[in-house]
Design an enzyme around this catalytic site. Structure first.
Site, PDB file in Angstrom:
ATOM      1  CE  LYS A 226      -3.977   1.882   2.564  1.00  0.00           C
ATOM      2  NZ  LYS A 226      -4.878   1.625   3.716  1.00  0.00           N
TER       3      LYS A 226
ATOM      4  CB  SER B 115      -8.250   3.238   2.694  1.00  0.00           C
ATOM      5  OG  SER B 115      -7.383   2.635   3.626  1.00  0.00           O
TER       6      SER B 115
ATOM      7  CB  SER C  96      -8.438   0.391   5.531  1.00  0.00           C
ATOM      8  OG  SER C  96      -9.185   1.577   5.472  1.00  0.00           O
TER       9      SER C  96
END
Lengths: 99, 494
Positions: B76, B151, B175
């Site tokens: 990420k 996310s 997330s």
């Protein structure tokens, strides 16, 4: 709080947050923050008499580290991402604040 | 769709010499070239760097015996990588190149993993759809007009679309788990403190935790064993011993008790999600588990508590982005001579304009909300109150775990929604986090595993939540369920 979140309040909070907002954002946030806070007021109806707050769930801290001098980030590396810096002087630069 | 296989397949093949790490790496980049223009899982790919890391595994026999030998990993884009741009999907960090690696990155590389790139996410991990990225949306490989979740949407898509068998994400309120559910893969949020947060761009420090997204529960166990552990660079990392998670997957011989918070899961859940959840509970019962009702009385307050606590912490954490030490700086504005403004006002204006131009709408909204709830006169009514209710939510779980080994819920009340559907209504977006945020507030480990597909072929996730630092039981429960199902074998048609 819904419709009670005024433009003036939004502007005051934006100043605290160092955030420049345009007119459209002030209007939008006044409405949206009002809606969110109105929803959030449901927590105020919960009886929390004598309940301690939880700021962190950590119960066992890892051992303190030794307070000894060790290598840290190289100065040039630390300055490399700055939008304005003096590599030679080893300084971050900001707009002039003193005349 | 070409898939390179699971982490375990790759690791075993590289170890035995039946496949080369460089070949696996090449296949992964073929997959990225074929599909990422459409899906946009990645903000940055580092092919040359990856091939060099893979070649080192092939060249040195001792590297081929490492636990993640030759395993491609997507990170990420809020995890710092030395020398590789790390943006948090924000304009304010568009050109930021970290001078250090996050601790998890060091652990992965020491374990023989190959970093393939940095994945798209909601800006600073604030969102549930990956639509709040400064670099464009990520599409769900199961339905291109739908969100991948967020996310960590790019990380979930990278794994679901065969671009990496392992991705790391961060989970502040769901997330990792919610995008894993929406993309039909496994997502694990470890116990708070289980994994070092050093080098994770902070959103809400008392809630953030890094974890793996994988195809199988066993792969999640392998990855967790590599990234978990105490770290001198993160004072909140936990000193508890790290068990050999993969070795303990089948070690559970006694029947598990699964707690179901009936009152919570019986309302507001999509019909197909509810049916899949009920079927999953039946399968757990068939596998020998005992189901019991548990009460999470304060769970309905978890969303407001979460958005008060998380935004307060975010407003403080994001104060550092001011255009001085790193990141974007707005051009100087002309000061009008007659306004009475001083040079000091120029500096304040630089901060304010930098943040106005550098942050997107959702980040601004959360900074505003967080600043407000921390401000004089409102602190007790919102922030302090939320922290007290947070204590009640923790106590709910403590009571539940007196009767149950794990607690089961759907991961998300709905399958993936359509792109754009919730962008104009932030509160509606927040309400979708109803089942995930409480694990973060209580610091508990939780996992999402695939448990079904809707009639429209959209994945559904089953969430299991465990006791603090008892990932071993959590993973073995999830593994036992997964082995009785075929859902994890399903792939999207690209």
């Amino acid at each position: 709080m819904a419709s009670g979140f005024s433009r003036a309040q939004v502007e005051a909070v934006a100043a605290l947050a160092n955030l420049e907002l345009n007119d459209a954002e002030i209007e939008l946030f006044a409405r949206q923050l009002g809606d969110i806070l109105e929803y959030a007021t449901q927590v105020q109806g919960i009886d929390t008499t004598g309940v301690p707050p939880t700021a962190s769930v950590v119960t066992r801290h890892s051992a303190d580290r030794v307070d000894a001098v060790a290598a840290s980030l190289d100065r040039a590396d630390a300055l490399a991402n700055a939008p304005d810096a003096s590599g030679q002087a080893g300084l971050f630069k900001v707009p002039r604040v003193i005349g | 769709m070409t898939v390179v296989g699971t982490i375990k397949d790759i690791r075993d093949d590289v170890r035995s010499g039946s496949r080369k790490a460089t070949d696996i790496c090449g296949q992964v980049f073929d997959q990225i070239r074929a599909y990422d223009a459409t899906l946009h899982a990645f903000n940055t790919v580092v092919e040359e760097r990856a091939l060099a890391q893979a070649a080192a595994v092939d060249r040195h026999p001792q590297r081929a015996t490492l636990p993640l030998a030759g395993v491609p990993v997507a990170l990420k884009d809020n995890l710092c990588t030395r020398g590789v741009r790390t943006t948090a999907s924000s304009k304010i960090l568009e050109q930021f190149v970290p001078p250090f690696d996050a601790t998890v990155v060091r652990h992965l590389e020491a374990a023989g993993a190959v970093i393939v790139g940095k994945t798209n996410c909601d800006e600073f991990a604030m969102g549930s759809s990956t639509e709040n990225s400064a670099f464009g949306v990520t599409r769900n490989p199961w339905a291109l007009n739908r969100i991948p979740g967020g996310s960590s949407g790019g990380s979930a898509v990278a794994v679901a679309a065969g671009m990496a068998p392992l991705a790391l994400g961060s989970d502040t309120g769901g997330s990792i788990r919610q995008p894993a559910a929406h993309c039909g893969i496994v997502g694990l949020k470890p116990t708070y403190g289980r994994v070092s947060r050093y080098g994770l761009l902070a959103f809400a420090s008392s809630l953030d935790q890094i974890g793996p997204l994988t195809r199988t529960v066993e792969d999640a166990a392998i990855a967790l064993s590599v990234i978990a552990g105490v770290d001198a660079a993160d004072a909140t990392s936990a000193p508890e011993q790290v068990p050999d998670y993969p070795a303990q997957l089948n070690g559970n011989t006694r029947p598990l008790t699964i707690g179901v918070p009936r009152a919570l899961v019986d309302q507001g859940v999509d019909r197909e999600v509810s049916a899949a959840f009920t079927a999953a509970l039946e399968q757990l019962r068939d596998s020998g588990a005992k189901l019991v009702d548990v009460t999470l009385a304060y769970a309905s307050a978890a969303i407001p508590v979460y958005y008060l606590v998380a935004t307060a912490e975010a407003s403080s954490n994001l104060a550092r982005y001011d255009g001085v030490r790193y990141g974007y700086r707005a051009a100087a504005a002309a000061r009008s001579a007659q306004s009475g403004q001083t040079m000091h006002d120029d500096l304040r204006a630089m901060y304010g304009r930098t943040r106005a131009e550098g942050f997107g709408a959702e980040v601004k909204r959360r900074i505003m909300l967080g600043t407000y709830v921390l401000s004089a006169g409102y602190y007790d009514a919102y922030y302090l109150k939320a922290q007290q209710v947070r204590t009640l939510i923790r106590r709910d779980y403590e009571r539940a775990f007196e009767h149950a080994d794990v607690v089961a819920m759907p991961t998300s009340p709905t399958p993936a929604f359509k792109l754009g559907e919730r962008m104009s209504d932030p509160l509606q977006m927040y309400l979708g986090d109803v089942f995930t945020v409480s694990a973060n507030l209580a610091g508990l480990p939780a996992i999402s595993v695939p448990c079904g597909l809707t009639a429209a072929n959209l994945p559904i996730g089953l969430q299991l939540t465990g006791r603090m630092f008892d990932e071993a039981t959590l993973l073995s429960a999830a593994h036992a369920y997964e082995r009785r199902t075929e859902w994890w074998k399903r792939h999207p048609t690209l």
